[in-house]
Scaffold this active site. Structure first.
Site, PDB file in Angstrom:
ATOM      1  N   ARG A   1       0.846  -1.208   0.000  1.00 29.55           N
ATOM      2  CA  ARG A   1       0.000   0.000   0.000  1.00 29.55           C
ATOM      3  C   ARG A   1       0.876   1.251   0.000  1.00 29.55           C
ATOM      4  O   ARG A   1       0.497   2.303  -0.506  1.00 29.55           O
ATOM      5  CB  ARG A   1      -0.969   0.000   1.180  1.00 29.55           C
ATOM      6  CG  ARG A   1      -1.878   1.236   1.227  1.00 29.55           C
ATOM      7  CD  ARG A   1      -3.171   1.003   2.003  1.00 29.55           C
ATOM      8  NE  ARG A   1      -2.953   0.371   3.292  1.00 29.55           N
ATOM      9  CZ  ARG A   1      -2.474   0.997   4.378  1.00 29.55           C
ATOM     10  NH1 ARG A   1      -2.174   2.285   4.322  1.00 29.55           N
ATOM     11  NH2 ARG A   1      -2.306   0.341   5.508  1.00 29.55           N
TER      12      ARG A   1
ATOM     13  N   TYR B   1     -16.024  15.371 -16.125  1.00 23.77           N
ATOM     14  CA  TYR B   1     -16.316  13.940 -16.031  1.00 23.77           C
ATOM     15  C   TYR B   1     -17.335  13.734 -14.891  1.00 23.77           C
ATOM     16  O   TYR B   1     -17.206  14.320 -13.815  1.00 23.77           O
ATOM     17  CB  TYR B   1     -15.021  13.176 -15.756  1.00 23.77           C
ATOM     18  CG  TYR B   1     -15.241  11.699 -15.587  1.00 23.77           C
ATOM     19  CD1 TYR B   1     -15.571  10.908 -16.680  1.00 23.77           C
ATOM     20  CD2 TYR B   1     -15.163  11.100 -14.334  1.00 23.77           C
ATOM     21  CE1 TYR B   1     -15.801   9.556 -16.525  1.00 23.77           C
ATOM     22  CE2 TYR B   1     -15.394   9.748 -14.178  1.00 23.77           C
ATOM     23  CZ  TYR B   1     -15.713   8.978 -15.276  1.00 23.77           C
ATOM     24  OH  TYR B   1     -15.948   7.641 -15.129  1.00 23.77           O
TER      25      TYR B   1
ATOM     26  N   LYS C   1      -8.151   4.152 -19.573  1.00 23.55           N
ATOM     27  CA  LYS C   1      -8.508   4.539 -20.936  1.00 23.55           C
ATOM     28  C   LYS C   1      -7.286   4.401 -21.842  1.00 23.55           C
ATOM     29  O   LYS C   1      -6.841   3.305 -22.100  1.00 23.55           O
ATOM     30  CB  LYS C   1      -9.088   5.960 -20.937  1.00 23.55           C
ATOM     31  CG  LYS C   1     -10.108   6.214 -19.808  1.00 23.55           C
ATOM     32  CD  LYS C   1     -11.410   5.473 -19.974  1.00 23.55           C
ATOM     33  CE  LYS C   1     -12.304   5.534 -18.752  1.00 23.55           C
ATOM     34  NZ  LYS C   1     -12.597   6.850 -18.233  1.00 23.55           N
TER      35      LYS C   1
ATOM     36  N   ASP D   1      -7.122  17.053 -15.589  1.00 17.55           N
ATOM     37  CA  ASP D   1      -7.422  15.670 -15.990  1.00 17.55           C
ATOM     38  C   ASP D   1      -7.089  15.569 -17.483  1.00 17.55           C
ATOM     39  O   ASP D   1      -7.773  16.149 -18.325  1.00 17.55           O
ATOM     40  CB  ASP D   1      -8.896  15.377 -15.708  1.00 17.55           C
ATOM     41  CG  ASP D   1      -9.282  13.926 -16.047  1.00 17.55           C
ATOM     42  OD1 ASP D   1      -8.619  13.318 -16.917  1.00 17.55           O
ATOM     43  OD2 ASP D   1     -10.260  13.422 -15.460  1.00 17.55           O
TER      44      ASP D   1
END
Ligand SMILES: *Cc1c(COP(=O)(O)O)cnc(C)c1O
Length: 423
Positions: free
Chosen positions: A84, A137, A234, A209
């Site tokens: 993590r 978005y 994407k 973004d």
């Protein structure tokens, strides 16, 4: 020497050759079978060769020789401790995207939304203020709406093409300016340098973004941004088989702050997901080149079809941000949106009629996807709300893949005929 030479002396009087790539000695002189089963040897790679690809370190825990080294690792320094906090495969992805974007350091996340949440929550506090582009978005809009409703964060939305509007929206409490390089599904292109300059003059960090552009088309840090975010799901990964997100930072101090926050939040990348993303990224340039070429050709043909009322693609003449797009983007991107003259019924008929393209919610994939927001993702919105978001009843979003453009056109043209009949 033969490749298949057995590892044995070829003549009885010669000394034996050294063993093949070695394993560290067993921790005990003669462990029992049960113990051996739990502690398989780890093969050391002998000097002289190295793995060509990034190795997949799927294990999430690391072992130490010394307690002090472990103590330092807990503070985030040096050695890997627990995945993590950091993992070599995930680190390779972070460094790869950081280099593509030209930043100082990056943090990888389990998804694009993981990255967006960590960056927003890492920068904003209760009572803080955010300036954001209006057409965002959907997931990002939902986070901002939630921050406003439950944490007293105020959000001012701006159009994304007027620096003066940004200047007037900035306040002493503004924590960040949030933009998208290419907006969804309008394909509007934000004038990054002009908007970011306003925030920078006021000492406010800018977050961009860059999912729709990919670092191949635009590198927002070069235009003054402080943080660049990708949904690696994407274009970066590109094969619809992995979720991921990456945030890249202009300076190491901000990276450190958000890294701490990311570790607390726990939206960490699984090493296999990082490995798949890295594998996909090796063909990023080729895919994006083909996707952009396909998109421009299809946009030009769609614009002349009788079923189509309007087409939006940043590199089409007549696009409202055509000049900005030519200035900021190396190519126009793989996403097109267009309005079917027949409205809602035509849009629905079109997306159900495609055969090669698929009716799918994502983008940036090797396969071509279509979407009809008014009957799917945005179906709760009435016509007025849709229009405010830049979406018409017959708007279709098309994300081009890398198929042969003539096959794609054959498919789209047949579906457009169905759309004409349905209208
Ligand atoms: C898909 C997407 C996201 C969210 O990414 P996930 O990986 O699905 O969490 C964020 N921004 C943009 C522009 C996107 O297209």
């Amino acid at each position: 020497m033969s490749l298949h030479e057995p590892n044995q002396p070829s003549q009885p009087n010669q000394p034996p050759k050294p063993p093949l790539p070695s394993s560290p000695p067993s921790p005990l002189p003669s462990p029992r079978t049960e113990t051996l089963a739990v502690h398989p040897p780890q093969v050391r790679i002998p000097e002289g060769s190295r793995p060509l690809g990034v190795p997949l370190y799927q294990g999430h825990v690391f072992a130490f020789e010394e307690a002090d080294t472990m103590a330092e690792a807990f503070e985030g320094g040096g050695a890997f401790l627990y995945s993590r906090l950091g993992n070599p495969t995930v680190r390779a992805l972070e460094e790869a995207v950081t280099r593509l974007e030209g930043g100082a350091a990056g943090v990888s996340f389990a998804s694009g939304m993981g990255a967006i949440n960590a960056v927003l929550l890492g920068l904003v506090s209760t009572g803080g203020h955010v300036v954001a582009q209006r057409c965002l978005y959907g997931g990002t809009y939902a986070v901002l709406t939630d921050l406003a409703a439950r944490w007293g964060v105020e959000v001012t939305y701006v159009s994304g093409d007027d620096p003066e509007e940004v200047r007037q929206a900035l306040r002493p409490t503004t924590a960040l300016l949030y933009l998208e390089t290419v907006a969804n599904p309008t394909t509007r292109v934000a004038d990054l340098p002009a908007l970011i300059a306003e925030a920078r003059a006021a000492g406010v960090p800018s977050v961009v973004d860059n999912t729709f552009a990919s670092p191949l088309l635009c590198r927002p840090l070069e235009h003054g941004a402080d943080v660049v975010i990708h949904s690696a799901t994407k274009y970066l990964a590109g094969h619809a088989d992995v979720l991921g997100g990456v945030a890249v930072f202009r300076d190491a101090e901000l990276h450190r702050r958000i890294w701490h926050y990311a570790v607390e939040q726990g939206a960490t990348t699984d090493p296999f997901a990082a490995w798949l993303t890295l594998r996909g990224m090796q063909t990023l340039a080729l895919r994006v080149e083909r996707q952009c070429a396909n998109a421009l050709t299809l946009a030009e043909r769609l614009a002349t079809h009788p079923a189509v009322a309007a087409v939006r693609h940043p590199f089409l003449a007549g696009h409202p941000d055509h000049d900005t797009a030519r200035r900021l983007l190396r190519a126009g991107g793989g996403v097109i949106s267009f309005d079917l003259a027949g409205g809602r019924a035509a849009g629905r008929a079109f997306v159900e009629a495609v055969r090669l393209a698929s009716l799918s919610p994502s983008l940036g994939d090797v396969k071509t996807f279509v979407m009809h927001p008014a009957s799917t993702s945005h179906r709760q919105m009435d016509e007025a709300t849709l229009t405010a978001a830049g979406i018409g009843p017959g708007t279709v979003r098309l994300s081009t893949g890398i198929e042969h453009v003539e096959d794609l056109w054959q498919d789209l043209a047949a579906a457009l005929d169905q759309a004409l009949k349905a209208a």
